[in-house]
Motif scaffolding. Structure first.
Motif, PDB file in Angstrom:
ATOM      1  N   ILE A 297       0.863  -1.176   0.000  1.00  0.00           N
ATOM      2  CA  ILE A 297       0.000   0.000   0.000  1.00  0.00           C
ATOM      3  C   ILE A 297       0.899   1.225   0.000  1.00  0.00           C
ATOM      4  CG2 ILE A 297      -1.662   1.330   1.355  1.00  0.00           C
ATOM      5  CD1 ILE A 297      -2.848  -1.275   2.319  1.00  0.00           C
ATOM      6  N   GLY A 298       0.855   1.994  -1.101  1.00  0.00           N
ATOM      7  CA  GLY A 298       1.809   3.093  -1.246  1.00  0.00           C
ATOM      8  C   GLY A 298       3.211   2.519  -1.298  1.00  0.00           C
ATOM      9  N   ARG A 299       4.042   2.945  -0.353  1.00  0.00           N
ATOM     10  CA  ARG A 299       5.401   2.413  -0.261  1.00  0.00           C
ATOM     11  C   ARG A 299       5.561   1.488   0.939  1.00  0.00           C
ATOM     12  NH1 ARG A 299       8.944   7.922  -1.511  1.00  0.00           N
ATOM     13  NH2 ARG A 299       8.142   8.264  -3.641  1.00  0.00           N
ATOM     14  N   THR A 300       4.433   1.138   1.542  1.00  0.00           N
ATOM     15  CA  THR A 300       4.470   0.311   2.763  1.00  0.00           C
ATOM     16  C   THR A 300       4.066  -1.127   2.441  1.00  0.00           C
ATOM     17  OG1 THR A 300       3.846   2.236   4.101  1.00  0.00           O
ATOM     18  CG2 THR A 300       3.571   0.071   5.110  1.00  0.00           C
ATOM     19  N   THR A 301       4.879  -2.070   2.894  1.00  0.00           N
ATOM     20  CA  THR A 301       4.570  -3.489   2.716  1.00  0.00           C
ATOM     21  C   THR A 301       4.088  -4.070   4.039  1.00  0.00           C
ATOM     22  OG1 THR A 301       6.220  -3.777   0.975  1.00  0.00           O
ATOM     23  CG2 THR A 301       5.470  -5.757   2.096  1.00  0.00           C
ATOM     24  N   LEU A 302       2.906  -4.664   4.015  1.00  0.00           N
ATOM     25  CA  LEU A 302       2.324  -5.309   5.175  1.00  0.00           C
ATOM     26  C   LEU A 302       2.302  -6.816   4.941  1.00  0.00           C
ATOM     27  CD1 LEU A 302      -0.752  -2.951   5.711  1.00  0.00           C
ATOM     28  CD2 LEU A 302       1.507  -2.760   6.765  1.00  0.00           C
ATOM     29  N   THR A 303       2.524  -7.580   5.988  1.00  0.00           N
ATOM     30  CA  THR A 303       2.474  -9.036   5.896  1.00  0.00           C
ATOM     31  C   THR A 303       1.263  -9.548   6.663  1.00  0.00           C
ATOM     32  OG1 THR A 303       4.888  -9.185   5.775  1.00  0.00           O
ATOM     33  CG2 THR A 303       3.692 -11.204   6.328  1.00  0.00           C
ATOM     34  N   TYR A 304       0.470 -10.355   5.985  1.00  0.00           N
ATOM     35  CA  TYR A 304      -0.713 -10.984   6.600  1.00  0.00           C
ATOM     36  C   TYR A 304      -0.298 -12.345   7.136  1.00  0.00           C
ATOM     37  CZ  TYR A 304      -5.169 -13.551   6.808  1.00  0.00           C
ATOM     38  OH  TYR A 304      -6.240 -14.333   7.196  1.00  0.00           O
ATOM     39  N   LYS A 305      -0.485 -12.557   8.441  1.00  0.00           N
ATOM     40  CA  LYS A 305      -0.090 -13.808   9.069  1.00  0.00           C
ATOM     41  C   LYS A 305      -1.251 -14.400   9.871  1.00  0.00           C
ATOM     42  CE  LYS A 305       4.778 -12.475   9.732  1.00  0.00           C
ATOM     43  NZ  LYS A 305       5.847 -12.266  10.745  1.00  0.00           N
ATOM     44  N   VAL A 306      -1.459 -15.697   9.714  1.00  0.00           N
ATOM     45  CA  VAL A 306      -2.434 -16.396  10.544  1.00  0.00           C
ATOM     46  C   VAL A 306      -1.748 -16.744  11.861  1.00  0.00           C
ATOM     47  CG1 VAL A 306      -3.947 -18.396  10.730  1.00  0.00           C
ATOM     48  CG2 VAL A 306      -3.530 -17.340   8.497  1.00  0.00           C
ATOM     49  N   LEU A 307      -2.413 -16.506  12.958  1.00  0.00           N
ATOM     50  CA  LEU A 307      -1.808 -16.722  14.280  1.00  0.00           C
ATOM     51  C   LEU A 307      -1.651 -18.216  14.586  1.00  0.00           C
ATOM     52  CD1 LEU A 307      -3.708 -13.993  16.312  1.00  0.00           C
ATOM     53  CD2 LEU A 307      -1.414 -13.865  15.328  1.00  0.00           C
TER      54      LEU A 307
END
Length: 256
Positions: A246-256
């Motif tokens: 998103i924009g210049r930001t990378t987010l990681t989706y993790k299942v707990l």
């Protein structure tokens, strides 16, 4: 597609000495059941009943364990990249005397009872209550209280919706948000659930909804678009380990 009017699915038996079942064993057994029940349409049952001996049933029926079992099944659905229709129901019941193994019954139900997904204080703290007659020292004079009358005089909290922790979003700066079934918003606006300090991101850039027991990422009409694993998306069923740009930001989706 859900099997028409299906009530009972697979019967899973695992042998165990009575009175020695551990919570982690139930969690692992439920996870295996979810994986086994996945059909060609990637659909799994939404109802699971665990039959235990009386000792284990009383010991393992705490609300905390039911919550952990619920979270384990929901997380397994995401990891298996499958779907579930309707509300998830998990129950622990006492098996019949002649049973020698622990049984899990899974199936598809159209609706569950209204309090299936709640913790009710009344059910948590009340059982067969004994009250000693104050005027007597004879044990035979012990009387059983009327549960209905007790409930009518109690000031108990109304059933509350249980909050489940299923997944998290993290960025390289170690910012993190843990979430479950609620919808979360991502962007520069301070009222978002995940606030981005990124001028390339829109004020409300994207959001994650919970549909058919999966987290779905939606682009919210952003200026620069939303990307998952370097591909532009307007809607995406998230998978464990997905990288969201998103924009210049990378987010990681993790299942707990």
């Amino acid at each position: 597609m859900k099997p028409a009017n299906a009530i009972i699915g697979r019967l899973t038996n695992f042998f165990q000495r009575r009175g020695e079942v551990e919570p982690n064993e139930l969690i692992k057994a439920l996870e295996r059941e979810v994986a086994k029940q996945k059909n060609k349409e990637s659909l799994v049952p939404n109802s699971y009943t665990i039959y235990l001996c009386e000792e284990d049933c009383h010991r393992l029926s705490a609300a905390r364990l039911i919550k952990a079992l619920h979270e384990a099944v929901e997380r397994k659905v995401i990891r298996e990249e499958c779907f579930m229709d309707g509300t998830l129901s998990i129950k622990i019941k006492k098996m019949t005397a002649e049973e020698n193994s622990i049984v899990i019954v899974s199936g598809y139900v159209e609706e569950v009872a209204q309090d299936e997904n709640t913790i009710n204080l009344e059910n948590e703290v009340l059982s067969q209550t004994l009250i000693q007659d104050e005027d007597s020292t004879d044990e035979d004079k012990t009387i059983v209280a009327d549960k209905v009358k007790i409930i009518s005089t109690m000031r108990t909290a109304s059933p509350r919706k249980v909050e489940y922790n299923l997944a998290c979003l993290t960025d390289y700066k170690t910012a993190e948000i843990v979430f479950g079934e609620r919808q979360i918003y991502i962007g520069r606006k301070e009222t978002n659930d995940f606030v981005l300090d990124d001028v390339s991101a829109s004020r409300i850039h994207a959001y994650i909804a919970y549909e058919r027991h999966r987290h779905i990422l939606y682009d919210a009409g952003s200026l620069n678009g939303t990307f998952v694993n370097k591909k532009p998306v307007s809607r995406r069923e998230l998978k464990d380990g997905d990288k969201i740009l998103i924009g210049r930001t990378t987010l990681t989706y993790k299942v707990l």
